[in-house]
Scaffold this active site. Structure first.
Site, PDB file in Angstrom:
ATOM      1  N   GLU A 155       0.810  -1.321  -0.166  1.00 13.17           N
ATOM      2  CA  GLU A 155      -0.099   0.152   0.072  1.00 13.17           C
ATOM      3  C   GLU A 155       0.948   1.165   0.014  1.00 13.17           C
ATOM      4  O   GLU A 155       1.656   1.661   1.060  1.00 13.17           O
ATOM      5  CB  GLU A 155      -0.831  -0.035   1.259  1.00 13.17           C
ATOM      6  CG  GLU A 155      -1.839  -1.194   1.255  1.00 13.17           C
ATOM      7  CD  GLU A 155      -2.963  -1.194   2.444  1.00 13.17           C
ATOM      8  OE1 GLU A 155      -3.475  -0.001   2.505  1.00 13.17           O
ATOM      9  OE2 GLU A 155      -3.272  -2.056   2.862  1.00 13.17           O
ATOM     10  N   CYS A 169      -1.642   9.449   2.696  1.00 13.38           N
ATOM     11  CA  CYS A 169      -1.412   8.872   1.358  1.00 13.38           C
ATOM     12  C   CYS A 169      -2.431   9.403   0.396  1.00 13.38           C
ATOM     13  O   CYS A 169      -2.293   9.515  -0.595  1.00 13.38           O
ATOM     14  CB  CYS A 169      -1.473   7.455   1.278  1.00 13.38           C
ATOM     15  SG  CYS A 169      -2.928   6.589   2.255  1.00 13.38           S
TER      16      CYS A 169
HETATM   17  P1  NAD Z   1       8.699   4.658   4.325  1.00 11.60           P
HETATM   18  O1  NAD Z   1       8.611   3.906   2.893  1.00 11.60           O
HETATM   19  O2  NAD Z   1       9.795   5.379   4.239  1.00 11.60           O
HETATM   20  O3  NAD Z   1       8.865   3.634   5.347  1.00 11.60           O
HETATM   21  C1  NAD Z   1       7.794   2.721   5.892  1.00 11.60           C
HETATM   22  C2  NAD Z   1       8.302   1.557   6.412  1.00 11.60           C
HETATM   23  O4  NAD Z   1       9.322   1.027   5.779  1.00 11.60           O
HETATM   24  C3  NAD Z   1       9.077   1.946   7.939  1.00 11.60           C
HETATM   25  O5  NAD Z   1       8.738   1.302   8.747  1.00 11.60           O
HETATM   26  C4  NAD Z   1      10.372   2.052   7.468  1.00 11.60           C
HETATM   27  O6  NAD Z   1      11.250   1.875   8.485  1.00 11.60           O
HETATM   28  C5  NAD Z   1      10.608   0.754   6.490  1.00 11.60           C
HETATM   29  N1  NAD Z   1      11.764   0.679   5.746  1.00 11.60           N
HETATM   30  C6  NAD Z   1      12.645   1.803   5.388  1.00 11.60           C
HETATM   31  N2  NAD Z   1      13.710   1.415   4.411  1.00 11.60           N
HETATM   32  C7  NAD Z   1      13.359   0.177   4.130  1.00 11.60           C
HETATM   33  C8  NAD Z   1      13.697  -0.932   3.311  1.00 11.60           C
HETATM   34  N3  NAD Z   1      14.999  -0.621   2.848  1.00 11.60           N
HETATM   35  N4  NAD Z   1      13.574  -2.061   3.508  1.00 11.60           N
HETATM   36  C9  NAD Z   1      12.236  -2.466   4.267  1.00 11.60           C
HETATM   37  N5  NAD Z   1      11.763  -1.700   4.831  1.00 11.60           N
HETATM   38  C10 NAD Z   1      12.043  -0.242   5.041  1.00 11.60           C
HETATM   39  O7  NAD Z   1       7.361   5.475   4.345  1.00 11.60           O
HETATM   40  P2  NAD Z   1       6.938   6.490   5.515  1.00 11.60           P
HETATM   41  O8  NAD Z   1       7.950   7.798   5.171  1.00 11.60           O
HETATM   42  O9  NAD Z   1       7.126   5.882   6.721  1.00 11.60           O
HETATM   43  O10 NAD Z   1       5.682   6.826   5.393  1.00 11.60           O
HETATM   44  C11 NAD Z   1       4.890   7.647   4.277  1.00 11.60           C
HETATM   45  C12 NAD Z   1       4.643   6.909   3.116  1.00 11.60           C
HETATM   46  O11 NAD Z   1       3.650   5.863   3.286  1.00 11.60           O
HETATM   47  C13 NAD Z   1       3.809   7.861   2.137  1.00 11.60           C
HETATM   48  O12 NAD Z   1       4.583   7.810   0.625  1.00 11.60           O
HETATM   49  C14 NAD Z   1       2.461   7.669   2.174  1.00 11.60           C
HETATM   50  O13 NAD Z   1       1.867   7.792   0.929  1.00 11.60           O
HETATM   51  C15 NAD Z   1       2.458   6.028   2.282  1.00 11.60           C
HETATM   52  N6  NAD Z   1       1.381   5.737   2.731  1.00 11.60           N
HETATM   53  C16 NAD Z   1       0.627   4.858   2.153  1.00 11.60           C
HETATM   54  C17 NAD Z   1      -0.573   4.557   2.710  1.00 11.60           C
HETATM   55  C18 NAD Z   1      -1.549   3.282   1.465  1.00 11.60           C
HETATM   56  O14 NAD Z   1      -2.624   3.130   2.288  1.00 11.60           O
HETATM   57  N7  NAD Z   1      -1.532   3.287   0.721  1.00 11.60           N
HETATM   58  C19 NAD Z   1      -1.026   4.706   4.085  1.00 11.60           C
HETATM   59  C20 NAD Z   1      -0.181   5.276   4.472  1.00 11.60           C
HETATM   60  C21 NAD Z   1       1.172   5.811   4.120  1.00 11.60           C
END
Ligand code: NAD
Length: 520
Positions: free
Chosen positions: A244, A278
């Site tokens: 997501e 998001c």
């Molecule tokens: P992010 O992708 O930076 O991090 C998300 C998670 O992934 C965190 O727990 C992080 O520690 C982990 N992570 C970071 N690097 C990683 C790697 N290399 N391998 C595996 N995991 C890793 O996102 P964020 O900044 O925490 O959140 C914001 C983003 O999430 C925005 O783009 C937003 O649109 C999206 N989002 C989407 C939805 C949806 O329902 N589609 C809902 C909420 C947020």
């Protein structure tokens, strides 16, 4: 503005979490080591046997306990969410706790029905056979979550994971480790069997260890950039993954709308959670006849918003999560202004110890600007003019994202035709954002916004069992399609005519031919 502290820094295995409204340090967690993560996975595997063999009703009993604990502690939970994220208290109650309870209530009531075995009739070629679908848990799930809805999003995934019979390891974003710990404490208090619910603290390293250490499925919510990396790692192991991801949601505002209503609605859709959802409205397309009035009205509404520490119930807009977010928004605004955008209000960070940013309205924007093409994730409303429905649809679809869109119109009779042409998973008419949390509605992106994730069937494997219910040992004739084929081709040709022809007349004709052939 000083922007001294980050909401989470990881140094010498310690994650220090700060309140983004004040810069005050509020929690320190020890990052989970690689060895510990592997031990936790092992425990989750062992407890899977017990958890998956429980009846759905028994698992629902545990969900009920968790649900009751959340209601009991709602005020404490709301306060912690606000302290860790900066979002206004109203949003912590509504978009985090109420949304979570809504999901839980739905699955507590419907879980049994959703996961019950389903039977399927196979049609005219197989009159005695029947198929059955049953749902089996995957095993150990890795639930990797972002910071922007740190209570609702993990709890939604955890509810479905537990209901389906999986055990899990939850990794909150390090920025919201305090809310992660709170969730874990609630699960402990609900006395789930040991090893069923687990947490690991850390950043990308912890997530990478988790994915590569023998779990059975990844449930990921986060950015497109990291989502693609995870999809790559999972592809190498053929590990199932639900993604997501981000969005750049458009709002299309037609001239026949109620201007006050549309402005208030777009304002909330764009600015709530300080624009860090998001499905935040990140692009606004307004029909030319009302373009200037829309800008004037929404600008005056933006100026009325109260910005500050969300723990004060008078506040509408809290801070951004961290310095990186502030800098990204500044970069997008600067890029837009350099390319000819007009600033109506806002545009600057607010000096002080938190990560506050003035809600901003821009017009005269276009698709050469980052503010209209990349996820901004901040309190910015960029507005562009359109002349026709076709142009509005083309502009809305001109993006690599495909999460959601909203249409604001006084004429809902024909609106589905427009909605169907928008290339995204959800379209709201005269509202935005609110149905992301509704468990009866799917929530999934098109294009770069990801795939899978929200339905209970993403948390189970579907098993198909087909049984011949007319089977009587000894008497039963073998299936007609088995060997030998000798001379059967002609009969099959006739059979196709009898079984698949549409009219009775044609079927009778085919049956007559079959008889003649048989007599020959
Ligand atoms: P992010 O992708 O930076 O991090 C998300 C998670 O992934 C965190 O727990 C992080 O520690 C982990 N992570 C970071 N690097 C990683 C790697 N290399 N391998 C595996 N995991 C890793 O996102 P964020 O900044 O925490 O959140 C914001 C983003 O999430 C925005 O783009 C937003 O649109 C999206 N989002 C989407 C939805 C949806 O329902 N589609 C809902 C909420 C947020």
């Amino acid at each position: 503005m000083t922007c001294k502290a980050m909401p989470a820094t990881i140094k010498e295995n310690l994650i220090k979490v700060t309140n983004p409204a004040t810069g005050e340090e509020i929690f320190t967690a020890k990052a989970t080591s690689e060895t510990e993560i592997k031990e936790i996975i092992q425990r989750a595997k062992e407890s899977f046997l017990l958890w998956s063999s429980m009846t759905v009703d028994k698992r629902i009993d545990y969900l009920k306990k968790i649900y009751e604990l959340i209601i009991k502690d709602k005020d404490k939970i709301a306060e912690i969410i606000t302290k860790n994220t900066g979002k206004p208290l109203s949003e912590s109650y509504l978009t985090e706790i109420a949304s979570c309870l809504q999901i839980m209530e739905y699955f507590i009531k419907k879980g049994h029905e959703l996961l019950n075995e389903k039977s399927i009739s196979l049609g005219k070629l197989y009159p005695t056979k029947k198929s059955f679908l049953s749902y089996e848990p995957y095993g150990v799930m890795a639930i990797i979550e972002p910071w922007n809805y740190p209570f609702y999003l993990p709890m939604s995934a955890i509810t479905k994971t537990l209901l389906a019979g999986n055990t899990f390891i939850f990794k909150p974003s390090s920025k919201v480790s305090l809310v992660g710990k709170l969730i874990y404490e609630i699960l402990l208090e609900a006395a789930l069997p040991q090893g069923v619910a687990n947490i690991v603290y850390g950043g990308s390293e912890a997530a990478e260890v988790l994915i590569s250490s023998g779990i059975d499925k990844v449930i990921f919510t986060g950015s497109v950039e990291i989502g693609k990396k995870i999809a790559e790692s999972c592809a190498k192991k053929l590990l199932p993954v639900s993604l997501e991801l981000g969005g750049k949601d458009p709002a299309i505002v037609f001239k026949n709308t109620n201007l006050d209503y549309a402005c208030e609605g777009v304002l909330w859709g764009a600015i709530s959670n300080c624009g860090q959802a998001c499905a935040s409205i990140e692009r606004v397309y307004v029909e030319s006849e009302i373009y200037n009035d829309f800008i004037d009205k929404i600008t005056s509404l933006v100026k009325e918003l109260k910005i500050g520490n969300g723990i004060d119930d008078e506040i509408d807009v809290g801070p951004l999560i961290d310095k990186e977010q502030v800098e990204k928004i500044e970069e997008h605004i600067k890029d837009a202004l350099n390319k000819g955008a007009r600033l109506h209000t806002g545009g600057k960070r607010i000096p002080g110890s938190g990560f506050f940013f003035e809600p901003t309205v821009l017009s005269n924007v276009n698709h050469s600007m980052k503010i209209m093409t990349e996820e901004t994730f901040g309190p910015v409303i960029p507005i562009m003019k359109f002349e026709s429905i076709e142009e509005a649809i083309r502009l809305a679809n001109d993006t690599r994202y495909g999460l959601a869109s909203s249409i604001w119109t006084g004429e809902t009779g024909n609106v589905k035709n427009i909605a169907n042409k928008l290339n995204c998973g959800t379209v709201w008419v005269n509202d935005s954002l609110f149905l992301q949390a509704h468990p009866a509605c799917p929530w999934q992106g098109y294009k770069d916004s990801g795939y899978g994730g929200s339905a209970i069937y993403d948390f189970v494997r579907t098993k198909h069992i087909s049984i011949d219910l007319g089977f009587i040992p000894k008497l039963h004739p073998k299936s007609f399609w088995w060997y030998p084929y000798k001379g059967k081709a002609r009969s099959y040709s006739d059979l196709i005519g009898i079984v698949f022809k549409s009219s009775i007349k044609e079927k009778t004709k085919a049956a007559f031919h079959t008889m003649i052939n048989f007599l020959k």
